[in-house]
Design a protein around this motif. Structure first.
Motif, PDB file in Angstrom:
ATOM      1  N   ARG A   1       0.858  -1.180   0.000  1.00  0.00           N
ATOM      2  CA  ARG A   1       0.000   0.000   0.000  1.00  0.00           C
ATOM      3  C   ARG A   1       0.902   1.240   0.000  1.00  0.00           C
ATOM      4  O   ARG A   1       1.719   1.425   0.904  1.00  0.00           O
ATOM      5  CB  ARG A   1      -0.925   0.004   1.201  1.00  0.00           C
TER       6      ARG A   1
ATOM      7  N   LEU B   1       1.219   5.406  -0.227  1.00  0.00           N
ATOM      8  CA  LEU B   1       0.626   6.731  -0.125  1.00  0.00           C
ATOM      9  C   LEU B   1       1.429   7.677  -1.003  1.00  0.00           C
ATOM     10  O   LEU B   1       2.646   7.810  -0.828  1.00  0.00           O
ATOM     11  CB  LEU B   1       0.643   7.233   1.317  1.00  0.00           C
TER      12      LEU B   1
ATOM     13  N   THR C   1      -0.907   1.195  -9.708  1.00  0.00           N
ATOM     14  CA  THR C   1      -2.070   0.300  -9.686  1.00  0.00           C
ATOM     15  C   THR C   1      -1.931  -0.794 -10.738  1.00  0.00           C
ATOM     16  O   THR C   1      -2.332  -1.939 -10.507  1.00  0.00           O
ATOM     17  CB  THR C   1      -3.366   1.088  -9.903  1.00  0.00           C
TER      18      THR C   1
ATOM     19  N   HIS D   1       0.101  -2.499  -6.961  1.00  0.00           N
ATOM     20  CA  HIS D   1       0.138  -1.813  -5.675  1.00  0.00           C
ATOM     21  C   HIS D   1      -1.235  -1.219  -5.354  1.00  0.00           C
ATOM     22  O   HIS D   1      -2.025  -0.894  -6.236  1.00  0.00           O
ATOM     23  CB  HIS D   1       1.184  -0.695  -5.688  1.00  0.00           C
ATOM     24  N   ASP D   2      -1.499  -1.072  -4.068  1.00  0.00           N
ATOM     25  CA  ASP D   2      -2.714  -0.433  -3.563  1.00  0.00           C
ATOM     26  C   ASP D   2      -2.351   1.018  -3.261  1.00  0.00           C
ATOM     27  O   ASP D   2      -1.440   1.275  -2.468  1.00  0.00           O
ATOM     28  CB  ASP D   2      -3.167  -1.161  -2.298  1.00  0.00           C
ATOM     29  N   VAL D   3      -3.040   1.978  -3.898  1.00  0.00           N
ATOM     30  CA  VAL D   3      -2.607   3.375  -3.842  1.00  0.00           C
ATOM     31  C   VAL D   3      -3.583   4.235  -3.060  1.00  0.00           C
ATOM     32  O   VAL D   3      -4.797   4.190  -3.282  1.00  0.00           O
ATOM     33  CB  VAL D   3      -2.436   3.961  -5.259  1.00  0.00           C
ATOM     34  N   ALA D   4      -3.037   5.032  -2.159  1.00  0.00           N
ATOM     35  CA  ALA D   4      -3.783   6.095  -1.492  1.00  0.00           C
ATOM     36  C   ALA D   4      -3.192   7.418  -1.961  1.00  0.00           C
ATOM     37  O   ALA D   4      -1.983   7.649  -1.829  1.00  0.00           O
ATOM     38  CB  ALA D   4      -3.660   5.976   0.025  1.00  0.00           C
TER      39      ALA D   4
ATOM     40  N   ALA E   1      -7.327   4.616  -7.266  1.00  0.00           N
ATOM     41  CA  ALA E   1      -6.696   5.141  -6.060  1.00  0.00           C
ATOM     42  C   ALA E   1      -7.740   5.554  -5.031  1.00  0.00           C
ATOM     43  O   ALA E   1      -8.806   6.057  -5.379  1.00  0.00           O
ATOM     44  CB  ALA E   1      -5.820   6.342  -6.404  1.00  0.00           C
ATOM     45  N   ASP E   2      -7.417   5.333  -3.770  1.00  0.00           N
ATOM     46  CA  ASP E   2      -8.221   5.869  -2.676  1.00  0.00           C
ATOM     47  C   ASP E   2      -7.772   7.303  -2.415  1.00  0.00           C
ATOM     48  O   ASP E   2      -6.567   7.583  -2.406  1.00  0.00           O
ATOM     49  CB  ASP E   2      -8.020   5.053  -1.394  1.00  0.00           C
TER      50      ASP E   2
ATOM     51  N   ALA F   1      -4.858   6.047   6.301  1.00  0.00           N
ATOM     52  CA  ALA F   1      -4.459   5.380   5.056  1.00  0.00           C
ATOM     53  C   ALA F   1      -3.681   4.097   5.318  1.00  0.00           C
ATOM     54  O   ALA F   1      -3.712   3.167   4.508  1.00  0.00           O
ATOM     55  CB  ALA F   1      -3.632   6.328   4.199  1.00  0.00           C
TER      56      ALA F   1
ATOM     57  N   PRO G   1      -0.356   3.220   5.171  1.00  0.00           N
ATOM     58  CA  PRO G   1       0.494   2.778   4.065  1.00  0.00           C
ATOM     59  C   PRO G   1       1.715   1.981   4.524  1.00  0.00           C
ATOM     60  O   PRO G   1       2.152   2.085   5.670  1.00  0.00           O
ATOM     61  CB  PRO G   1       0.943   4.107   3.446  1.00  0.00           C
ATOM     62  N   ASP G   2       2.240   1.189   3.603  1.00  0.00           N
ATOM     63  CA  ASP G   2       3.531   0.528   3.810  1.00  0.00           C
ATOM     64  C   ASP G   2       4.677   1.404   3.321  1.00  0.00           C
ATOM     65  O   ASP G   2       5.812   1.264   3.766  1.00  0.00           O
ATOM     66  CB  ASP G   2       3.578  -0.796   3.041  1.00  0.00           C
TER      67      ASP G   2
END
Length: 313
Positions: A2, A4, A21, A25-28, A45-46, A65, A67-68
């Motif tokens: 994740r 950010l 994405t 990857h998971d995106v904030a 994206a969030d 969020a 994030p990692d």
């Protein structure tokens, strides 16, 4: 992972978020408000809302969020920068690179973030012969007055990021969609109008970076345990007197005229003259090795004219 992305709607961020994405990857995406977030949401994206200069608000947003990794692309550069008033035009960006970075680093620590990647600048090196690697000194000797607060803010960003165990990618002259060099960009408009001369002979060496190449370098840095600073630029540094006439010709614009440095100083100030006649190019060998990264646009000759300005013209 994740990730950010702070500054997700900018020139680099708008290319980075879809790439992140796309590779899983998971995106904030951090945003100060709803403006320009639709495109980010459209690619998955969030949206996380916070002002990077508001410490408490940012701490809460990053905690939410979870994030990692954090990518720091925080800037607020006007579309049309006046070189005589560079310090004024960069005042908010300087705050984001100092106060905003401090808030973001604190929020990242509190959230247990493992990886941090930040946007730096590859044309702040002390003028000198040859290309500058990452060990070359920054421009502290006879620094143009308008550039001094910009350089100080960049040094603060780098120190904070490296101290936190992160990586600073020093990008060159950024081009691509949404940039000053794009078909609808401010610099392109000035070149079309014949308003960009070769000041003092145009000896400043430009190392360019396409926004897509900046994005791929960030993805590579997230995937590797790299620390410190790296020059992320193309393989073909070129003096202004070489690339500007080619750029102008591709636009069908008038060939740039020569302008004495003393006369140009009255119009663009000391930083404007330095920007056009004294900048030092950067070497990308360390980034190529550390990140296993290669620029898609290895030269401004294939990227700058073909993908942006000439095509849009």
């Amino acid at each position: 992972m994740r990730v950010l992305v702070a500054g997700a709607s900018g020139v680099i961020g708008s290319r980075l978020v879809p790439l992140l994405t796309a590779v899983g990857h998971d995106v904030a995406a951090l945003s100060r408000g709803p403006r320009r977030t639709a495109a980010l949401e459209a690619v998955g994206a969030d949206i996380v809302t916070a002002d990077a200069l508001d410490r408490d608000q940012l701490l809460a947003a990053v905690r939410q969020a979870a994030p990692d990794a954090v990518v720091n692309l925080l800037t607020a550069i006007p579309a049309d920068v006046n070189p005589r008033h560079l310090a004024r035009d960069f005042a908010l960006t300087n705050r984001l690179r100092t106060e905003g970075t401090r808030n973001l680093m604190e929020a990242a620590r509190a959230a247990g973030v493992r990886r941090i990647v930040a946007q730096g600048l590859a044309y702040g090196y002390q003028p000198g012969a040859g290309l500058a690697n990452e060990d070359a000194p920054l421009w502290r000797d006879a620094t143009p007055r308008q550039f001094m607060p910009v350089l100080a803010a960049l040094e603060s960003l780098e120190e904070q990021t490296v101290t936190a165990g992160g990586t600073v990618l020093r990008f060159g002259h950024l081009y691509g969609p949404g940039s000053a060099y794009a078909g609808d960009g401010t610099f392109t408009a000035q070149v079309r109008a014949g308003k960009v001369p070769l000041v003092g002979g145009g000896h400043a060496v430009f190392s360019f970076t396409h926004a897509d190449d900046a994005a791929t370098a960030i993805v590579a840095a997230l995937d590797r345990d790299t620390r410190g600073v790296l020059n992320v630029v193309d393989d073909d540094p070129a003096p202004l007197h070489t690339w500007l006439p080619v750029f102008a010709a591709g636009l069908g614009a008038p060939a740039p005229k020569n302008a004495p440095a003393a006369l140009a100083r009255l119009v663009v100030g000391g930083w404007g003259v330095a920007f056009m006649d004294r900048l030092r190019g950067a070497d990308n060998a360390r980034a190529r090795l550390a990140l296993n990264w290669r620029p898609r646009y290895a030269s401004w000759r294939e990227g700058l004219t073909a993908t942006d300005a000439a095509g849009a013209a």
